[in-house]
Design an enzyme around this catalytic site. Structure first.
Site, PDB file in Angstrom:
ATOM      1  N   ASN A   1      35.005  44.770  38.605  1.00 26.49           N
ATOM      2  CA  ASN A   1      36.219  44.214  39.188  1.00 26.49           C
ATOM      3  C   ASN A   1      37.297  45.281  39.327  1.00 26.49           C
ATOM      4  O   ASN A   1      37.310  46.270  38.592  1.00 26.49           O
ATOM      5  CB  ASN A   1      36.767  43.082  38.310  1.00 26.49           C
ATOM      6  CG  ASN A   1      35.882  41.861  38.317  1.00 26.49           C
ATOM      7  OD1 ASN A   1      35.251  41.546  39.321  1.00 26.49           O
ATOM      8  ND2 ASN A   1      35.837  41.150  37.201  1.00 26.49           N
TER       9      ASN A   1
ATOM     10  N   GLU B   1      41.367  43.004  32.260  1.00 22.94           N
ATOM     11  CA  GLU B   1      41.279  43.918  33.400  1.00 22.94           C
ATOM     12  C   GLU B   1      42.520  43.848  34.290  1.00 22.94           C
ATOM     13  O   GLU B   1      42.491  44.281  35.439  1.00 22.94           O
ATOM     14  CB  GLU B   1      40.036  43.600  34.227  1.00 22.94           C
ATOM     15  CG  GLU B   1      38.742  43.817  33.470  1.00 22.94           C
ATOM     16  CD  GLU B   1      37.518  43.601  34.335  1.00 22.94           C
ATOM     17  OE1 GLU B   1      36.820  44.589  34.631  1.00 22.94           O
ATOM     18  OE2 GLU B   1      37.258  42.452  34.710  1.00 22.94           O
TER      19      GLU B   1
ATOM     20  N   GLY C   1      26.723  48.195  29.813  1.00 22.11           N
ATOM     21  CA  GLY C   1      27.455  46.989  29.466  1.00 22.11           C
ATOM     22  C   GLY C   1      26.539  46.021  28.751  1.00 22.11           C
ATOM     23  O   GLY C   1      25.321  46.029  28.949  1.00 22.11           O
TER      24      GLY C   1
ATOM     25  N   LYS D   1      33.790  46.373  31.642  1.00 21.81           N
ATOM     26  CA  LYS D   1      35.136  46.054  32.094  1.00 21.81           C
ATOM     27  C   LYS D   1      35.809  47.325  32.607  1.00 21.81           C
ATOM     28  O   LYS D   1      35.506  48.438  32.159  1.00 21.81           O
ATOM     29  CB  LYS D   1      35.955  45.459  30.950  1.00 21.81           C
ATOM     30  CG  LYS D   1      35.409  44.150  30.394  1.00 21.81           C
ATOM     31  CD  LYS D   1      35.605  43.002  31.357  1.00 21.81           C
ATOM     32  CE  LYS D   1      35.239  41.670  30.717  1.00 21.81           C
ATOM     33  NZ  LYS D   1      35.475  40.521  31.629  1.00 21.81           N
TER      34      LYS D   1
ATOM     35  N   ASN E   1      35.519  26.548  36.469  1.00 23.01           N
ATOM     36  CA  ASN E   1      35.302  27.867  35.869  1.00 23.01           C
ATOM     37  C   ASN E   1      36.519  28.348  35.087  1.00 23.01           C
ATOM     38  O   ASN E   1      37.666  28.093  35.475  1.00 23.01           O
ATOM     39  CB  ASN E   1      34.983  28.903  36.952  1.00 23.01           C
ATOM     40  CG  ASN E   1      33.613  28.710  37.564  1.00 23.01           C
ATOM     41  OD1 ASN E   1      32.953  27.711  37.311  1.00 23.01           O
ATOM     42  ND2 ASN E   1      33.190  29.663  38.372  1.00 23.01           N
TER      43      ASN E   1
ATOM     44  N   LYS F   1      38.017  40.482  47.271  1.00 27.06           N
ATOM     45  CA  LYS F   1      37.841  39.908  45.931  1.00 27.06           C
ATOM     46  C   LYS F   1      39.084  40.151  45.080  1.00 27.06           C
ATOM     47  O   LYS F   1      39.502  39.280  44.299  1.00 27.06           O
ATOM     48  CB  LYS F   1      36.611  40.507  45.258  1.00 27.06           C
ATOM     49  CG  LYS F   1      36.314  39.899  43.896  1.00 27.06           C
ATOM     50  CD  LYS F   1      35.029  40.441  43.291  1.00 27.06           C
ATOM     51  CE  LYS F   1      34.736  39.790  41.961  1.00 27.06           C
ATOM     52  NZ  LYS F   1      33.480  40.295  41.349  1.00 27.06           N
TER      53      LYS F   1
ATOM     54  N   SER G   1      37.406  35.286  34.047  1.00 26.46           N
ATOM     55  CA  SER G   1      37.043  36.310  33.065  1.00 26.46           C
ATOM     56  C   SER G   1      38.261  36.768  32.279  1.00 26.46           C
ATOM     57  O   SER G   1      38.161  37.081  31.085  1.00 26.46           O
ATOM     58  CB  SER G   1      36.380  37.498  33.766  1.00 26.46           C
ATOM     59  OG  SER G   1      37.246  38.056  34.736  1.00 26.46           O
TER      60      SER G   1
END
Length: 341
Positions: free
Chosen positions: A145, A299, A50, A119, A284, A216, A287
């Site tokens: 993720n 994603e 990545g 990703k 924030n 998560k 992503s």
């Protein structure tokens, strides 16, 4: 954040006189014992798959304690890293960290650790390269993720999860985001290496990793797609009652699917937890929002879409996640068709 660390050293086990370096015999003083020579442990070789925000952040920190090479397909990032290193912006200070970069498929020295930070939609395309990079006793660690990555990466792949975040400023240039712990199903020496690089890192068992990954995922289901659709930072969801309700319902659906799978999450109240995270990361940009704004694939398939799929498998309704998933797919299609600025 400790960015620079001294090399880790151990004693050789021998004194200058040639004995084993054990304690002096009883009755003798150690005052005349000479200092033992020290030998540096050979630095671990790490290949990071990545070249995006997370890959660059982890590479920058790990480069102080290991030989690090990033590999990927993004030509601008590879060229920038080769030319001037990785730029990391942290608390209004920007620093440069040297690291190697290569196109994936390029021949590289065998790696003790392959850290996968692409990703989720890229996992299948890079999986076939990993065996050729890995040393015989090496391991693959995924801190990605969503669901489904480990299954694609093969039998040497270990799961992990991180609460550390970063924002991509430009090719090879990142801004640090939220700081949080990293958990991994990996040997202790790997976890220790991450600690020496400045990460809060913990080893965990596979069932603990599954719990943390689903934990998560629950937060991501509540926050990521909504912030991307509304084009807002995380905290703004709490200021809009309808958005806050959708956030809570999406997280609760994921929680119910996890329970149906027999996964015990690291928290008992998903609504309280997702609100807490949105508040703590209020400034924030998720992503998924970053991906959508730059016209990149998201994603969402591995997050909301995966929860929808697992919900169908276990008979758990997931209407909010399904709508969010479909809306993100529609937004991506609209962006690609040039109908949106």
């Amino acid at each position: 954040v400790p960015w620079i660390h001294r090399p880790f050293v151990i004693s050789s086990g021998k004194s200058n006189s040639g004995n084993t370096g054990s304690r002096p015999a009883k009755g003798k003083t150690s005052a005349t014992t000479k200092a033992l020579p020290v030998t540096e442990i050979p630095a671990m070789r790490i290949v990071i798959v990545g070249t995006g925000a997370m890959a660059c952040l982890f590479a920058a920190r790990l480069a102080s304690v290991a030989h690090v090479t990033l590999t990927g397909t993004w030509s601008e990032a590879i060229a920038s890293i080769r030319k001037r290193g990785i730029l990391v912006e942290h608390e209004n200070e920007t620093r440069t960290f040297a690291a190697a970069a290569a196109y994936i498929g390029t021949s590289l020295p065998a790696a003790d650790l392959i850290l996968v930070l692409v990703k989720s939609w890229q996992t299948a395309s890079i999986a076939g390269y990993l065996e050729g990079y890995l040393a015989p006793e090496g391991i693959i660690l995924s801190l990605q993720n969503g669901l489904g990555n480990i299954e694609l990466l093969g039998p040497k792949a270990c799961p992990g999860v991180t609460a550390t975040g970063a924002t991509l400023v430009g090719p090879g240039y990142v801004r640090t985001g939220g700081t949080g712990p990293t958990y991994m199903v990996a040997p202790e020496q790997v976890a220790e290496l991450f600690r020496r690089a400045g990460f809060e890192c913990h080893r965990c068992e596979p069932h603990e990793a599954e719990s943390l990954i689903w934990g998560k995922l629950t937060i991501s289901c509540g926050i990521n797609a909504l912030t991307a659709i509304l084009r807002v930072p995380n905290g703004e969801l709490l200021n809009r009652p309808n958005a806050a309700d959708l956030m809570a319902r999406a997280a609760l659906e994921c929680y119910e699917v996890a329970r149906a799978r027999g996964v015990e999450l690291p928290f008992s109240d998903p609504v309280e937890r997702v609100r807490e995270v949105a508040l703590r990361t209020a400034a924030n940009r998720s992503s998924m929002l970053q991906d959508l704004l730059r016209g990149a694939p998201t994603e969402c398939d591995a997050i909301n879409g995966a929860v929808v799929g697992e919900g169908k498998r276990f008979g758990i309704p997931t209407p909010v996640n399904e709508i969010l998933w479909q809306l993100i797919q529609s937004a991506v299609h609209q962006k690609r068709s040039g109908l949106q600025q």
